[in-house]
Motif scaffolding. Structure first.
Motif, PDB file in Angstrom:
ATOM      1  N   THR A 156       0.834  -1.201   0.000  1.00 48.11           N
ATOM      2  CA  THR A 156       0.000   0.000   0.000  1.00 48.11           C
ATOM      3  C   THR A 156       0.873   1.256   0.000  1.00 48.11           C
ATOM      4  O   THR A 156       0.619   2.201  -0.755  1.00 48.11           O
ATOM      5  CB  THR A 156      -0.933   0.006   1.223  1.00 48.11           C
ATOM      6  OG1 THR A 156      -1.725  -1.182   1.201  1.00 48.11           O
ATOM      7  CG2 THR A 156      -1.832   1.222   1.239  1.00 48.11           C
ATOM      8  N   ALA A 157       1.902   1.262   0.838  1.00 47.55           N
ATOM      9  CA  ALA A 157       2.805   2.428   0.894  1.00 47.55           C
ATOM     10  C   ALA A 157       3.510   2.634  -0.438  1.00 47.55           C
ATOM     11  O   ALA A 157       3.650   3.773  -0.902  1.00 47.55           O
ATOM     12  CB  ALA A 157       3.817   2.239   2.018  1.00 47.55           C
ATOM     13  N   VAL A 194       2.456   1.724  -3.490  1.00 51.51           N
ATOM     14  CA  VAL A 194       1.510   2.181  -4.512  1.00 51.51           C
ATOM     15  C   VAL A 194       1.112   3.632  -4.256  1.00 51.51           C
ATOM     16  O   VAL A 194       1.113   4.464  -5.175  1.00 51.51           O
ATOM     17  CB  VAL A 194       0.275   1.257  -4.561  1.00 51.51           C
ATOM     18  CG1 VAL A 194      -0.832   1.855  -5.413  1.00 51.51           C
ATOM     19  CG2 VAL A 194       0.664  -0.119  -5.077  1.00 51.51           C
ATOM     20  N   VAL A 195       0.776   3.948  -3.009  1.00 50.32           N
ATOM     21  CA  VAL A 195       0.334   5.312  -2.689  1.00 50.32           C
ATOM     22  C   VAL A 195       1.453   6.321  -2.922  1.00 50.32           C
ATOM     23  O   VAL A 195       1.238   7.387  -3.510  1.00 50.32           O
ATOM     24  CB  VAL A 195      -0.194   5.389  -1.241  1.00 50.32           C
ATOM     25  CG1 VAL A 195      -0.399   6.830  -0.790  1.00 50.32           C
ATOM     26  CG2 VAL A 195      -1.488   4.603  -1.106  1.00 50.32           C
ATOM     27  N   SER A 196       2.678   5.993  -2.495  1.00 54.17           N
ATOM     28  CA  SER A 196       3.787   6.939  -2.684  1.00 54.17           C
ATOM     29  C   SER A 196       4.128   7.107  -4.161  1.00 54.17           C
ATOM     30  O   SER A 196       4.458   8.210  -4.604  1.00 54.17           O
ATOM     31  CB  SER A 196       5.019   6.496  -1.905  1.00 54.17           C
ATOM     32  OG  SER A 196       5.506   5.261  -2.389  1.00 54.17           O
ATOM     33  N   THR A 197       4.025   6.037  -4.940  1.00 53.54           N
ATOM     34  CA  THR A 197       4.273   6.154  -6.380  1.00 53.54           C
ATOM     35  C   THR A 197       3.228   7.038  -7.039  1.00 53.54           C
ATOM     36  O   THR A 197       3.557   7.927  -7.837  1.00 53.54           O
ATOM     37  CB  THR A 197       4.284   4.758  -7.042  1.00 53.54           C
ATOM     38  OG1 THR A 197       5.318   3.982  -6.438  1.00 53.54           O
ATOM     39  CG2 THR A 197       4.522   4.864  -8.534  1.00 53.54           C
ATOM     40  N   LEU A 198       1.955   6.806  -6.711  1.00 49.96           N
ATOM     41  CA  LEU A 198       0.886   7.629  -7.283  1.00 49.96           C
ATOM     42  C   LEU A 198       1.015   9.088  -6.842  1.00 49.96           C
ATOM     43  O   LEU A 198       0.787  10.006  -7.638  1.00 49.96           O
ATOM     44  CB  LEU A 198      -0.484   7.069  -6.906  1.00 49.96           C
ATOM     45  CG  LEU A 198      -0.830   5.708  -7.522  1.00 49.96           C
ATOM     46  CD1 LEU A 198      -2.162   5.203  -6.985  1.00 49.96           C
ATOM     47  CD2 LEU A 198      -0.853   5.793  -9.040  1.00 49.96           C
ATOM     48  N   ALA A 199       1.399   9.303  -5.580  1.00 52.24           N
ATOM     49  CA  ALA A 199       1.585  10.671  -5.096  1.00 52.24           C
ATOM     50  C   ALA A 199       2.726  11.365  -5.833  1.00 52.24           C
ATOM     51  O   ALA A 199       2.612  12.537  -6.208  1.00 52.24           O
ATOM     52  CB  ALA A 199       1.842  10.670  -3.587  1.00 52.24           C
TER      53      ALA A 199
END
Length: 138
Positions: free
Chosen positions: A104-105, A107-112
């Motif tokens: 989750t971290a 994916v979220v950091s990549t999208l951010a």
């Protein structure tokens, strides 16, 4: 016959890099800073090079020996990731337990990061030139 310019010795330059890292570690531990010591040391080296360049008025403030050693280190940078890879393989059970939060971290950091980069690119995009004709020429 080709004459080569004398190359500066490597050990004093490596010692200089380690002194800056040690100074950064000392500052980080002394003041309980949330920044790692090597990062503080790198910033100290950057500041020293900026001051050196400003004082000398040089186009490049990096001494030839430092340039040579740091290029050699960067050429072999991938070797520095071997200990981290070994550490990951040692803790495979912990990684398996925490797979969902880690994924989750990631994916979220990549999208951010993609979103922030896109917003910055859109914000700094040059406005259309009003002096252009209908066909796009000037």
């Amino acid at each position: 016959m080709i004459l080569l310019a004398p190359t500066p010795p490597i050990l004093p330059v490596l010692a200089l890099l380690l002194v800056f890292q040690l100074a950064g570690e000392a500052l980080s531990h002394t003041f309980a800073l949330p920044v790692p010591g090597p990062v503080i040391g790198m910033l100290g080296l950057l500041l020293a090079l900026i001051v050196r360049g400003w004082r000398k008025g040089a186009a490049s403030a990096v001494p030839p020996g430092l340039d040579r050693v740091t290029r050699a280190l960067l050429d072999h940078l991938s070797l520095l990731f071997v200990p981290a890879g070994v550490g990951v393989t040692i803790h495979m059970a912990l990684l398996a337990e925490e797979a969902v939060p880690i994924a989750t971290a990631l994916v979220v950091s990549t999208l951010a990061a993609i979103a922030v980069a896109g917003l910055l690119m859109a914000r700094h995009r040059s406005p259309p030139n009003e002096n252009r004709d209908e066909d796009g020429s000037r």
